[in-house]
Design an enzyme around this catalytic site. Structure first.
Site, PDB file in Angstrom:
ATOM      1  N   CYS A  30       0.815  -1.230   0.000  1.00  0.00           N
ATOM      2  CA  CYS A  30       0.000   0.000   0.000  1.00  0.00           C
ATOM      3  C   CYS A  30       0.845   1.276   0.000  1.00  0.00           C
ATOM      4  O   CYS A  30       0.552   2.231  -0.718  1.00  0.00           O
ATOM      5  CB  CYS A  30      -0.945  -0.016   1.195  1.00  0.00           C
ATOM      6  SG  CYS A  30      -0.175  -0.594   2.702  1.00  0.00           S
ATOM      7  N   HIS A  35      -2.889   6.130   4.649  1.00  0.00           N
ATOM      8  CA  HIS A  35      -1.480   6.330   4.970  1.00  0.00           C
ATOM      9  C   HIS A  35      -1.060   7.725   4.483  1.00  0.00           C
ATOM     10  O   HIS A  35      -1.483   8.167   3.407  1.00  0.00           O
ATOM     11  CB  HIS A  35      -0.598   5.318   4.229  1.00  0.00           C
ATOM     12  CG  HIS A  35      -0.760   3.897   4.679  1.00  0.00           C
ATOM     13  ND1 HIS A  35      -1.444   3.520   5.807  1.00  0.00           N
ATOM     14  CD2 HIS A  35      -0.288   2.745   4.120  1.00  0.00           C
ATOM     15  CE1 HIS A  35      -1.398   2.204   5.940  1.00  0.00           C
ATOM     16  NE2 HIS A  35      -0.698   1.716   4.923  1.00  0.00           N
TER      17      HIS A  35
END
Ligand code: A2P
Length: 341
Positions: free
Chosen positions: A132, A245
């Site tokens: 990710c 994130h």
């Protein structure tokens, strides 16, 4: 797209698997039949897809017969064992784990960056979805690399607990609740408390002192950008955020490029949304990126300590673009360009 496909989601009850089901529906992927796979414990549970309640089945060696595309997010061990079994049955695997990413016969694909690499799926019948943190970084950096040549990347991440899975989401919630009620927080997932804390530790430590997560960002970026000459160093941090994130990225380029040029480049880049107006307190934030598919970029400015330096702040939903959306986009390329005849 007129043809439709039999699709399986391995790990359907997990944080990413659940989002894969949502993405297939949101993006109107041409699903003929959807098979939901998890452990025996979850067999019989029902999950919603397009207004229907579909049963979860136990994942076994015979689960992939007659399946065209299998999207895996049940962990590395399951992918290692079952991806080749599925591929043998003619199911093309799009794998979210780290198990196959660095295999030279497996393409590692971010559709905005290297869609043509999908063609290599025919070697093993497996396509890997990158980590990710890597996905959102290369979506933002590939256009800069193409324009000005990236020489070096220094990245620090601020990663949400959802990247560790459902249990970690529960852990942050339960620890926060416990602390606010003056109770002792329980630790089950992380070695230390994550509520009101930051852990400079994601995935296992290697002898070098780096973590596996940090080295994934180094190795996967080079593979996706097909450039081993880029110097990359990463520090990955788990923060008490549920979704998205955030990354502080410093790049040095071969050729000079101004912050304005970077802004224009990224405004026209696929999958990127520039949010960069400090005078109005506008910059990308985890809470705004959650539930979205774009990679948000802001705080674009010159690093005046080096000749060709640029700093960026890059935020994206780790479960969507960082996992589920990227996997479904890969499935869309397969459906449109490789399986439509
Ligand atoms: P289950 O819910 O039945 O345990 P997360 O990453 O959010 O923790 O989710 C992991 C996903 O992978 C879940 O859907 C989980 O199913 C599934 N999974 C984990 N281990 C296995 C296994 N041995 N066989 C099949 N599915 C598994």
């Amino acid at each position: 797209m007129s043809k439709s496909f039999n699709v399986a989601v391995a790990g359907a009850t997990g944080a990413v698997g659940n989002q894969v089901i949502t993405c297939l529906e949101d993006r109107d992927f041409p699903v003929k039949n959807l098979k939901l796979l998890a452990t025996r414990r979850s067999a019989g549970r029902k999950l919603r897809f397009k207004g229907e309640e579909l049963p979860v089945e136990e994942l076994t060696e015979s689960s992939f017969k007659g399946v065209d595309i299998g999207i895996f997010s049940a962990g590395g061990a399951i992918s290692e064992k079952y991806a080749p079994v599925a591929a043998k049955d003619g199911c093309i695997v799009v794998d979210n784990s780290a198990a196959w990413r660095m295999n030279p016969d497996v393409p590692l694909v971010v559709p905005e960056v290297n869609p043509d690499a999908v063609a290599k799926y025919s070697d093993k019948g497996i396509i890997a979805n990158p980590n990710c943190s890597t996905i959102q970084m290369v979506v933002a950096l590939a256009p800069i690399h193409k324009e000005a040549g990236i020489k070096r990347i220094v990245v620090s991440t601020y990663q949400a607990v959802s990247g560790t899975g459902k249990k970690a989401i529960d852990e942050l919630y339960n620890q926060t609740k416990a602390i606010l009620n003056s109770l002792e927080p329980e630790k089950k997932v992380y070695p230390h408390r994550i509520a009101f804390n930051c852990l400079p530790h994601i995935d296992a430590f290697l002898e070098s002192g780096y973590t596996k997560e940090e080295m994934k960002m180094v190795d996967e970026t080079k593979k996706i950008l097909e450039d081993d000459s880029i110097g990359i160093t990463a520090t990955t941090i788990r923060v008490p955020v549920f979704f998205s994130h955030s990354e502080s990225i410093n790049v040095e380029t071969d050729r000079p490029i101004t912050p304005d040029e970077v802004r224009t480049l990224l405004e026209n880049a696929p999958g990127v949304k520039v949010v960069d107006d400090p005078s109005k307190n506008l910059y990308p934030m985890a809470i705004d990126a959650a539930g979205r598919d774009e990679t948000f970029v802001g705080r674009i400015r010159a690093d005046e300590s080096v000749p060709n330096g640029i700093n960026l702040w890059v935020v994206s939903d780790n479960i969507r673009k960082g996992a589920a959306t990227n996997a479904v986009q890969i499935a869309e390329i397969l459906a449109q360009d490789y399986l439509s005849n």
